[in-house]
Design a protein around this motif. Structure first.
Motif, PDB file in Angstrom:
ATOM      1  N   GLU A 275       0.840  -1.196   0.000  1.00 23.91           N
ATOM      2  CA  GLU A 275       0.000   0.000   0.000  1.00 23.91           C
ATOM      3  C   GLU A 275       0.878   1.250   0.000  1.00 23.91           C
ATOM      4  OE1 GLU A 275      -2.981   1.797   3.225  1.00 23.91           O
ATOM      5  OE2 GLU A 275      -3.471  -0.247   2.594  1.00 23.91           O
ATOM      6  N   GLU A 276       1.947   1.248   0.790  1.00 23.23           N
ATOM      7  CA  GLU A 276       2.856   2.387   0.834  1.00 23.23           C
ATOM      8  C   GLU A 276       3.574   2.560  -0.496  1.00 23.23           C
ATOM      9  OE1 GLU A 276       4.069   2.788   5.514  1.00 23.23           O
ATOM     10  OE2 GLU A 276       5.237   1.472   4.225  1.00 23.23           O
ATOM     11  N   ASP A 277       3.975   1.437  -1.144  1.00 27.17           N
ATOM     12  CA  ASP A 277       4.626   1.518  -2.448  1.00 27.17           C
ATOM     13  C   ASP A 277       3.717   2.171  -3.475  1.00 27.17           C
ATOM     14  OD1 ASP A 277       6.909   0.357  -1.498  1.00 27.17           O
ATOM     15  OD2 ASP A 277       6.450  -1.649  -2.271  1.00 27.17           O
ATOM     16  N   GLU A 278       2.432   1.801  -3.486  1.00 27.69           N
ATOM     17  CA  GLU A 278       1.482   2.384  -4.426  1.00 27.69           C
ATOM     18  C   GLU A 278       1.356   3.891  -4.187  1.00 27.69           C
ATOM     19  OE1 GLU A 278      -1.325  -1.563  -4.902  1.00 27.69           O
ATOM     20  OE2 GLU A 278      -2.190   0.299  -4.169  1.00 27.69           O
ATOM     21  N   ASN A 279       1.255   4.309  -2.946  1.00 30.66           N
ATOM     22  CA  ASN A 279       1.134   5.729  -2.630  1.00 30.66           C
ATOM     23  C   ASN A 279       2.409   6.490  -2.952  1.00 30.66           C
ATOM     24  OD1 ASN A 279      -1.476   5.357  -1.742  1.00 30.66           O
ATOM     25  ND2 ASN A 279      -0.869   5.080   0.394  1.00 30.66           N
ATOM     26  N   ALA A 280       3.556   5.837  -2.827  1.00 27.09           N
ATOM     27  CA  ALA A 280       4.834   6.490  -3.102  1.00 27.09           C
ATOM     28  C   ALA A 280       4.952   6.862  -4.577  1.00 27.09           C
ATOM     29  CB  ALA A 280       5.991   5.581  -2.705  1.00 27.09           C
ATOM     30  N   ASN A 281       4.233   6.171  -5.451  1.00 25.34           N
ATOM     31  CA  ASN A 281       4.259   6.490  -6.872  1.00 25.34           C
ATOM     32  C   ASN A 281       3.554   7.793  -7.184  1.00 25.34           C
ATOM     33  OD1 ASN A 281       5.660   4.188  -7.517  1.00 25.34           O
ATOM     34  ND2 ASN A 281       3.823   2.968  -7.831  1.00 25.34           N
ATOM     35  N   ASN A 282       2.791   8.320  -6.257  1.00 23.10           N
ATOM     36  CA  ASN A 282       2.017   9.516  -6.548  1.00 23.10           C
ATOM     37  C   ASN A 282       1.933  10.422  -5.326  1.00 23.10           C
ATOM     38  OD1 ASN A 282       0.347  11.422  -7.579  1.00 23.10           O
ATOM     39  ND2 ASN A 282      -1.364  10.061  -7.987  1.00 23.10           N
ATOM     40  N   ASP A 283       2.967  11.212  -5.125  1.00 21.67           N
ATOM     41  CA  ASP A 283       2.992  12.149  -4.004  1.00 21.67           C
ATOM     42  C   ASP A 283       2.233  13.438  -4.313  1.00 21.67           C
ATOM     43  OD1 ASP A 283       4.536  10.408  -2.526  1.00 21.67           O
ATOM     44  OD2 ASP A 283       6.421  11.303  -3.192  1.00 21.67           O
ATOM     45  N   THR A 284       1.819  13.621  -5.553  1.00 15.26           N
ATOM     46  CA  THR A 284       1.188  14.874  -5.971  1.00 15.26           C
ATOM     47  C   THR A 284      -0.297  14.920  -5.677  1.00 15.26           C
ATOM     48  OG1 THR A 284       0.690  14.036  -8.175  1.00 15.26           O
ATOM     49  CG2 THR A 284       2.823  15.126  -7.873  1.00 15.26           C
ATOM     50  N   GLY A 285      -0.928  13.777  -5.488  1.00 14.85           N
ATOM     51  CA  GLY A 285      -2.368  13.734  -5.319  1.00 14.85           C
ATOM     52  C   GLY A 285      -3.109  13.739  -6.648  1.00 14.85           C
ATOM     53  N   ILE A 286      -2.381  13.692  -7.755  1.00 17.41           N
ATOM     54  CA  ILE A 286      -2.996  13.656  -9.085  1.00 17.41           C
ATOM     55  C   ILE A 286      -3.133  12.199  -9.513  1.00 17.41           C
ATOM     56  CG2 ILE A 286      -2.752  14.319 -11.505  1.00 17.41           C
ATOM     57  CD1 ILE A 286      -1.047  16.685 -10.540  1.00 17.41           C
ATOM     58  N   ASP A 287      -4.313  11.843  -9.977  1.00 17.62           N
ATOM     59  CA  ASP A 287      -4.564  10.489 -10.457  1.00 17.62           C
ATOM     60  C   ASP A 287      -3.621  10.187 -11.621  1.00 17.62           C
ATOM     61  OD1 ASP A 287      -5.564   8.232 -11.828  1.00 17.62           O
ATOM     62  OD2 ASP A 287      -7.569   8.604 -11.053  1.00 17.62           O
ATOM     63  N   GLU A 288      -2.794   9.162 -11.503  1.00 19.86           N
ATOM     64  CA  GLU A 288      -1.790   8.841 -12.517  1.00 19.86           C
ATOM     65  C   GLU A 288      -2.400   8.438 -13.854  1.00 19.86           C
ATOM     66  OE1 GLU A 288       0.941   6.012 -10.893  1.00 19.86           O
ATOM     67  OE2 GLU A 288       1.622   7.399  -9.357  1.00 19.86           O
ATOM     68  N   THR A 289      -3.654   8.013 -13.873  1.00 16.28           N
ATOM     69  CA  THR A 289      -4.257   7.560 -15.129  1.00 16.28           C
ATOM     70  C   THR A 289      -4.563   8.707 -16.089  1.00 16.28           C
ATOM     71  OG1 THR A 289      -6.540   7.575 -14.274  1.00 16.28           O
ATOM     72  CG2 THR A 289      -5.271   5.532 -14.010  1.00 16.28           C
ATOM     73  N   VAL A 290      -4.483   9.957 -15.637  1.00 20.42           N
ATOM     74  CA  VAL A 290      -4.768  11.095 -16.514  1.00 20.42           C
ATOM     75  C   VAL A 290      -3.528  11.570 -17.277  1.00 20.42           C
ATOM     76  CG1 VAL A 290      -6.710  11.867 -15.108  1.00 20.42           C
ATOM     77  CG2 VAL A 290      -4.459  12.884 -14.743  1.00 20.42           C
ATOM     78  N   PHE A 291      -2.340  11.077 -16.908  1.00 23.97           N
ATOM     79  CA  PHE A 291      -1.109  11.464 -17.587  1.00 23.97           C
ATOM     80  C   PHE A 291      -1.005  10.762 -18.937  1.00 23.97           C
ATOM     81  CE2 PHE A 291      -0.051  12.578 -13.263  1.00 23.97           C
ATOM     82  CZ  PHE A 291       0.699  13.733 -13.401  1.00 23.97           C
ATOM     83  N   ILE A 292      -0.550  11.482 -19.948  1.00 27.63           N
ATOM     84  CA  ILE A 292      -0.312  10.896 -21.262  1.00 27.63           C
ATOM     85  C   ILE A 292       0.965  10.064 -21.155  1.00 27.63           C
ATOM     86  CG2 ILE A 292       0.119  11.369 -23.707  1.00 27.63           C
ATOM     87  CD1 ILE A 292      -2.703  12.225 -22.634  1.00 27.63           C
TER      88      ILE A 292
ATOM     89  N   ALA B 241       1.688  19.968 -26.845  1.00 28.05           N
ATOM     90  CA  ALA B 241       1.801  18.584 -26.383  1.00 28.05           C
ATOM     91  C   ALA B 241       0.932  18.458 -25.145  1.00 28.05           C
ATOM     92  CB  ALA B 241       3.248  18.235 -26.050  1.00 28.05           C
ATOM     93  N   THR B 242      -0.066  17.603 -25.221  1.00 24.40           N
ATOM     94  CA  THR B 242      -0.935  17.367 -24.065  1.00 24.40           C
ATOM     95  C   THR B 242      -0.187  16.485 -23.078  1.00 24.40           C
ATOM     96  OG1 THR B 242      -2.914  17.567 -25.434  1.00 24.40           O
ATOM     97  CG2 THR B 242      -3.151  16.392 -23.335  1.00 24.40           C
ATOM     98  N   LEU B 243      -0.151  16.909 -21.836  1.00 27.46           N
ATOM     99  CA  LEU B 243       0.533  16.164 -20.779  1.00 27.46           C
ATOM    100  C   LEU B 243      -0.457  15.426 -19.885  1.00 27.46           C
ATOM    101  CD1 LEU B 243       3.052  18.982 -19.804  1.00 27.46           C
ATOM    102  CD2 LEU B 243       3.429  17.054 -21.369  1.00 27.46           C
ATOM    103  N   ILE B 244      -1.589  16.078 -19.601  1.00 31.22           N
ATOM    104  CA  ILE B 244      -2.634  15.503 -18.743  1.00 31.22           C
ATOM    105  C   ILE B 244      -3.977  15.760 -19.415  1.00 31.22           C
ATOM    106  CG2 ILE B 244      -3.868  15.733 -16.543  1.00 31.22           C
ATOM    107  CD1 ILE B 244      -1.252  16.483 -15.221  1.00 31.22           C
ATOM    108  N   ASN B 245      -4.822  14.719 -19.454  1.00 31.02           N
ATOM    109  CA  ASN B 245      -6.171  14.877 -19.980  1.00 31.02           C
ATOM    110  C   ASN B 245      -7.111  14.052 -19.112  1.00 31.02           C
ATOM    111  OD1 ASN B 245      -8.586  14.877 -21.439  1.00 31.02           O
ATOM    112  ND2 ASN B 245      -7.508  14.991 -23.392  1.00 31.02           N
ATOM    113  N   SER B 246      -8.065  14.730 -18.471  1.00 26.11           N
ATOM    114  CA  SER B 246      -8.940  14.034 -17.524  1.00 26.11           C
ATOM    115  C   SER B 246      -9.872  13.036 -18.197  1.00 26.11           C
ATOM    116  CB  SER B 246      -9.755  15.038 -16.705  1.00 26.11           C
ATOM    117  OG  SER B 246     -10.624  15.764 -17.546  1.00 26.11           O
TER     118      SER B 246
END
Length: 154
Positions: free
Chosen positions: A5-22, A132-137
């Motif tokens: 669980e900690e490893d998963e959270n460590a991948n995203n310290d920004t609070g932004i859902d990683e699935t929106v990144f291109i 260049a689109t970087l994030i798209n919800s």
């Protein structure tokens, strides 16, 4: 279990859902849009693109600024985060765009009205909306499914 669980959270310290990144694989600069109405037209466009780009010399591509859509003034409602090429890169991209647009037109993949739509009428230069689109919800994944619903304005 807690360690995973900690490893998963460590991948995203920004609070932004990683699935929106291109993804790196899909990251690109949009030069212009084509309307291709058949599989044959798509295949022909791929061939013209490959042939035309074979003669283009590589150049450095640097980006500047981050902007969002709808507007930076409504950052809380931002659905798309994008970056734009710097001035030197714009010069190179404009030349490539002009070359590509002419090749698509000569091969019957771009009619005169579409060709004109991509040029500024007074300067006869390619309209610059390169980005260049970087994030798209719209790419956010909910329970294993992408968010493909169309949003209503307002």
């Amino acid at each position: 279990a807690r360690e995973n669980e900690e490893d998963e959270n460590a991948n995203n310290d920004t609070g932004i859902d990683e699935t929106v990144f291109i993804s790196e694989r899909k990251l690109h600069i949009t030069l212009f849009m084509l309307s291709l109405s058949s599989p044959e037209a798509i295949e022909a466009a791929k061939n013209v693109l490959e042939e035309t780009l074979a003669s283009v010399q590589p150049f450095p591509l640097l980006c500047r600024n981050l902007s969002c859509f709808p507007s930076i003034k409504k950052a809380h409602a931002c659905r798309v985060l994008f970056t734009e090429p710097d001035d030197d890169s714009l010069v190179h991209l404009s030349k490539v765009s002009e070359h590509l647009l002419e090749a698509f037109r000569q091969n019957g993949l771009l009619d005169e009205s579409e060709y004109r739509r991509n040029f500024c009428t007074q300067t006869e230069k390619v309209k610059t909306n390169y980005h260049a689109t970087l994030i798209n919800s719209k790419y956010k994944i909910f329970s294993g499914k992408r968010n493909n619903t169309k949003r209503k304005n307002g």
